[in-house]
Design a protein around this motif. Structure first.
Motif, PDB file in Angstrom:
ATOM      1  N   GLU A 164     -52.443  78.008 -46.290  1.00 36.76           N
ATOM      2  CA  GLU A 164     -51.535  77.118 -46.286  1.00 36.76           C
ATOM      3  C   GLU A 164     -52.517  75.688 -46.813  1.00 36.76           C
ATOM      4  O   GLU A 164     -51.861  75.125 -47.752  1.00 36.76           O
ATOM      5  CB  GLU A 164     -51.145  76.582 -44.872  1.00 36.76           C
ATOM      6  CG  GLU A 164     -50.106  77.193 -44.157  1.00 36.76           C
ATOM      7  CD  GLU A 164     -50.036  77.033 -42.973  1.00 36.76           C
ATOM      8  OE1 GLU A 164     -48.788  77.520 -42.440  1.00 36.76           O
ATOM      9  OE2 GLU A 164     -50.421  76.191 -41.958  1.00 36.76           O
ATOM     10  N   ARG A 183     -45.512  89.042 -47.468  1.00 35.76           N
ATOM     11  CA  ARG A 183     -44.259  88.890 -46.947  1.00 35.76           C
ATOM     12  C   ARG A 183     -43.696  90.500 -47.082  1.00 35.76           C
ATOM     13  O   ARG A 183     -42.799  90.994 -46.069  1.00 35.76           O
ATOM     14  CB  ARG A 183     -43.431  88.117 -47.975  1.00 35.76           C
ATOM     15  CG  ARG A 183     -43.467  86.720 -47.420  1.00 35.76           C
ATOM     16  CD  ARG A 183     -42.745  85.817 -48.470  1.00 35.76           C
ATOM     17  NE  ARG A 183     -41.438  86.012 -48.598  1.00 35.76           N
ATOM     18  CZ  ARG A 183     -40.490  85.427 -47.934  1.00 35.76           C
ATOM     19  NH1 ARG A 183     -40.889  84.807 -46.758  1.00 35.76           N
ATOM     20  NH2 ARG A 183     -39.341  85.686 -48.035  1.00 35.76           N
ATOM     21  N   TYR A 239     -44.681  84.476 -38.684  1.00 40.42           N
ATOM     22  CA  TYR A 239     -45.568  84.478 -39.724  1.00 40.42           C
ATOM     23  C   TYR A 239     -44.653  84.761 -40.889  1.00 40.42           C
ATOM     24  O   TYR A 239     -45.007  84.259 -42.290  1.00 40.42           O
ATOM     25  CB  TYR A 239     -46.448  85.550 -39.576  1.00 40.42           C
ATOM     26  CG  TYR A 239     -47.576  85.375 -38.304  1.00 40.42           C
ATOM     27  CD1 TYR A 239     -47.740  84.188 -38.104  1.00 40.42           C
ATOM     28  CD2 TYR A 239     -48.416  86.404 -37.953  1.00 40.42           C
ATOM     29  CE1 TYR A 239     -48.716  83.636 -37.088  1.00 40.42           C
ATOM     30  CE2 TYR A 239     -49.168  85.902 -37.022  1.00 40.42           C
ATOM     31  CZ  TYR A 239     -49.145  84.791 -36.579  1.00 40.42           C
ATOM     32  OH  TYR A 239     -50.258  84.461 -35.460  1.00 40.42           O
ATOM     33  N   ASP A 241     -41.642  83.840 -41.570  1.00 42.19           N
ATOM     34  CA  ASP A 241     -41.206  82.566 -42.003  1.00 42.19           C
ATOM     35  C   ASP A 241     -42.030  81.753 -42.779  1.00 42.19           C
ATOM     36  O   ASP A 241     -41.707  80.932 -43.733  1.00 42.19           O
ATOM     37  CB  ASP A 241     -40.274  81.880 -40.895  1.00 42.19           C
ATOM     38  CG  ASP A 241     -39.006  82.887 -40.435  1.00 42.19           C
ATOM     39  OD1 ASP A 241     -38.418  83.586 -41.262  1.00 42.19           O
ATOM     40  OD2 ASP A 241     -38.674  82.503 -39.173  1.00 42.19           O
ATOM     41  N   GLN A 242     -43.270  81.536 -42.028  1.00 41.91           N
ATOM     42  CA  GLN A 242     -44.114  80.512 -42.369  1.00 41.91           C
ATOM     43  C   GLN A 242     -44.591  81.100 -44.139  1.00 41.91           C
ATOM     44  O   GLN A 242     -44.863  79.987 -44.585  1.00 41.91           O
ATOM     45  CB  GLN A 242     -45.228  80.663 -41.650  1.00 41.91           C
ATOM     46  CG  GLN A 242     -45.136  79.960 -40.252  1.00 41.91           C
ATOM     47  CD  GLN A 242     -46.498  79.990 -39.472  1.00 41.91           C
ATOM     48  OE1 GLN A 242     -47.085  80.710 -39.244  1.00 41.91           O
ATOM     49  NE2 GLN A 242     -46.599  78.772 -38.796  1.00 41.91           N
ATOM     50  N   GLY A 244     -42.769  82.201 -46.072  1.00 45.79           N
ATOM     51  CA  GLY A 244     -41.544  82.011 -46.758  1.00 45.79           C
ATOM     52  C   GLY A 244     -41.482  80.613 -47.069  1.00 45.79           C
ATOM     53  O   GLY A 244     -41.278  80.057 -48.267  1.00 45.79           O
ATOM     54  N   ASP A 245     -41.998  79.870 -46.150  1.00 46.22           N
ATOM     55  CA  ASP A 245     -42.112  78.281 -46.235  1.00 46.22           C
ATOM     56  C   ASP A 245     -43.186  77.976 -47.362  1.00 46.22           C
ATOM     57  O   ASP A 245     -42.842  76.832 -48.185  1.00 46.22           O
ATOM     58  CB  ASP A 245     -42.429  77.561 -44.896  1.00 46.22           C
ATOM     59  CG  ASP A 245     -41.200  77.517 -44.037  1.00 46.22           C
ATOM     60  OD1 ASP A 245     -40.151  77.855 -44.432  1.00 46.22           O
ATOM     61  OD2 ASP A 245     -41.650  77.582 -42.716  1.00 46.22           O
ATOM     62  N   LEU A 246     -44.095  78.742 -47.212  1.00 44.91           N
ATOM     63  CA  LEU A 246     -45.183  78.361 -48.407  1.00 44.91           C
ATOM     64  C   LEU A 246     -44.729  78.773 -49.701  1.00 44.91           C
ATOM     65  O   LEU A 246     -44.964  77.819 -50.686  1.00 44.91           O
ATOM     66  CB  LEU A 246     -46.642  79.295 -48.231  1.00 44.91           C
ATOM     67  CG  LEU A 246     -47.268  78.900 -46.934  1.00 44.91           C
ATOM     68  CD1 LEU A 246     -48.641  79.818 -46.640  1.00 44.91           C
ATOM     69  CD2 LEU A 246     -47.961  77.364 -47.164  1.00 44.91           C
ATOM     70  N   SER A 248     -41.766  78.634 -50.684  1.00 46.46           N
ATOM     71  CA  SER A 248     -40.594  77.436 -51.201  1.00 46.46           C
ATOM     72  C   SER A 248     -41.418  76.130 -51.322  1.00 46.46           C
ATOM     73  O   SER A 248     -41.042  75.306 -52.296  1.00 46.46           O
ATOM     74  CB  SER A 248     -39.695  77.308 -49.803  1.00 46.46           C
ATOM     75  OG  SER A 248     -39.229  78.123 -49.567  1.00 46.46           O
ATOM     76  N   SER A 249     -42.580  75.836 -50.728  1.00 45.56           N
ATOM     77  CA  SER A 249     -43.272  74.561 -51.013  1.00 45.56           C
ATOM     78  C   SER A 249     -43.889  74.508 -52.331  1.00 45.56           C
ATOM     79  O   SER A 249     -43.896  73.654 -53.003  1.00 45.56           O
ATOM     80  CB  SER A 249     -44.317  74.531 -49.776  1.00 45.56           C
ATOM     81  OG  SER A 249     -43.679  74.215 -48.610  1.00 45.56           O
ATOM     82  N   TYR A 250     -44.512  75.968 -52.725  1.00 46.55           N
ATOM     83  CA  TYR A 250     -45.150  75.954 -53.779  1.00 46.55           C
ATOM     84  C   TYR A 250     -44.307  75.978 -55.010  1.00 46.55           C
ATOM     85  O   TYR A 250     -44.510  75.066 -55.907  1.00 46.55           O
ATOM     86  CB  TYR A 250     -45.901  77.397 -53.762  1.00 46.55           C
ATOM     87  CG  TYR A 250     -46.530  77.504 -55.258  1.00 46.55           C
ATOM     88  CD1 TYR A 250     -47.614  76.942 -55.665  1.00 46.55           C
ATOM     89  CD2 TYR A 250     -46.030  78.545 -56.302  1.00 46.55           C
ATOM     90  CE1 TYR A 250     -48.392  77.086 -57.104  1.00 46.55           C
ATOM     91  CE2 TYR A 250     -46.354  78.607 -57.515  1.00 46.55           C
ATOM     92  CZ  TYR A 250     -47.739  78.017 -57.611  1.00 46.55           C
ATOM     93  OH  TYR A 250     -48.206  78.249 -59.008  1.00 46.55           O
ATOM     94  N   SER A 252     -41.276  74.056 -54.936  1.00 48.87           N
ATOM     95  CA  SER A 252     -41.064  72.680 -55.049  1.00 48.87           C
ATOM     96  C   SER A 252     -42.040  71.820 -55.642  1.00 48.87           C
ATOM     97  O   SER A 252     -41.484  71.181 -56.352  1.00 48.87           O
ATOM     98  CB  SER A 252     -40.563  72.259 -53.510  1.00 48.87           C
ATOM     99  OG  SER A 252     -39.671  72.964 -53.021  1.00 48.87           O
TER     100      SER A 252
END
Length: 322
Positions: A164, A183, A239, A241-242, A244-246, A248-250, A252
């Protein structure tokens, strides 16, 4: 080749050998532990036939790949588990399948490993180990399977934190590809753990089909099994989901950076469009263009172009476009 360990209560020791050592039925406190991990298909069938295992149970036990399962029939319980066979989550060589068929006196054990997971080991049978009920051996294998996930999931928490921080400071496509591999691994783990969690969850509200299994284990033991795999499953989903959030953040952040660059390019283009128009007008080859004969026409044109450009940039600034 199969390995047989037979406990003789009269001499209080274990005898090791092949199937010829086994005399059925077992008497008194006799116990038999049979390792069929390296046995041929014919040898496995021979053992199952000697214990008169139901054909449906025998078919499931003999299959090389079978989803986790817990089923009881005629005094025997079939338990199929999947352990994580990789050294870490950086790769997924496959799962180790533990197939256990047991009663109060007998445990038929089989461990099947993927070819790429030669380092994975399940604790071998120890003839010097104190004699315990068969179900205690089964419990130890269940704990071994859950531990194959738990230790790596706990270690991955620190690695995920570093990921992260790295993605926030200087994310790149190489890190993105690693995240996508993770993933993929966690998606496979989620499937294996969901099978095993649901398998034990069904036994907490047993029907007639689960009565035989309930006779092997106490309700508190079944709940303990369920809670272990439920926690593992929850950690895996968290983990996943986290990660997946990384992603999405990247995506974005990358999209925002691209938009900022496009905005600069668009403003530059917008400034040069009227300037190009002016240059185009005075680049036309007409004989009668009065401005061409003005002594200061060149300088007035440049000044006008500068005023237009600065005026547009000032307008962009007032609108907070940059």
């Amino acid at each position: 080749m199969l390995i047989l360990h037979l406990y003789n209560p009269e001499t209080n020791d274990w005898q090791s050998g092949d199937l010829n050592l086994l005399q059925l039925p077992l008497h008194g406190d006799q116990k038999a532990w049979i390792d069929m991990s390296s046995a041929s298909y014919a040898e496995q069938q021979q053992v199952l036939n000697r214990f008169q295992i139901h054909p449906v149970i025998a078919e499931d036990y003999l299959r090389e790949r079978h989803p986790p399962k817990l089923e009881a029939y005629d005094g025997f319980t079939l338990l199929i588990l999947r352990a994580f066979a990789g050294e870490s989550f950086h790769e997924y060589p496959g799962h180790a399948q533990l197939s256990l068929l047991f009663s109060n006196q007998v445990l038929l054990y089989k461990c099947q490993l993927p070819e790429e997971a030669g380092h994975y080991k399940v604790q071998a049978f120890d003839v010097n180990r104190p004699v315990t009920p068969i179900k205690e051996w089964v419990k130890s294998y269940i704990h071994t399977v859950s531990a194959s996930y738990l230790e790596k999931l706990i270690n991955f928490e620190d690695e995920l934190g570093e990921f992260e921080d790295a993605m926030l400071s200087h994310g790149d496509d190489h890190k993105m590809s690693r995240i996508m591999r993770f993933r993929s691994v966690f998606r496979k783990l989620d499937r294996n753990l969901a099978y095993q969690k649901d398998m034990f969850a069904d036994l907490l509200t047993p029907d007639d089909g689960g009565a035989g299994v309930m006779s092997q284990f106490e309700p508190v033991e079944l709940r303990d099994f369920y809670e272990k795999f439920e926690r593992l499953h929850s950690m895996t989903q968290m983990y996943y989901d986290q990660l997946g959030d990384l992603v999405s953040s990247y995506m974005s952040t990358s999209s925002h950076q691209i938009n900022e660059r496009m905005k600069v390019l668009t403003m530059i283009s917008a400034v040069f469009i009227p300037l190009t128009f002016i240059v185009g007008v005075y680049g036309m080859n007409f004989d009668h263009m009065p401005e061409l004969h003005m002594p200061l026409g060149y300088y007035w044109t440049l000044a006008g172009m500068a005023v237009v450009a600065l005026g547009m940039l000032l307008g962009f600034k007032i609108k907070r476009w940059w």
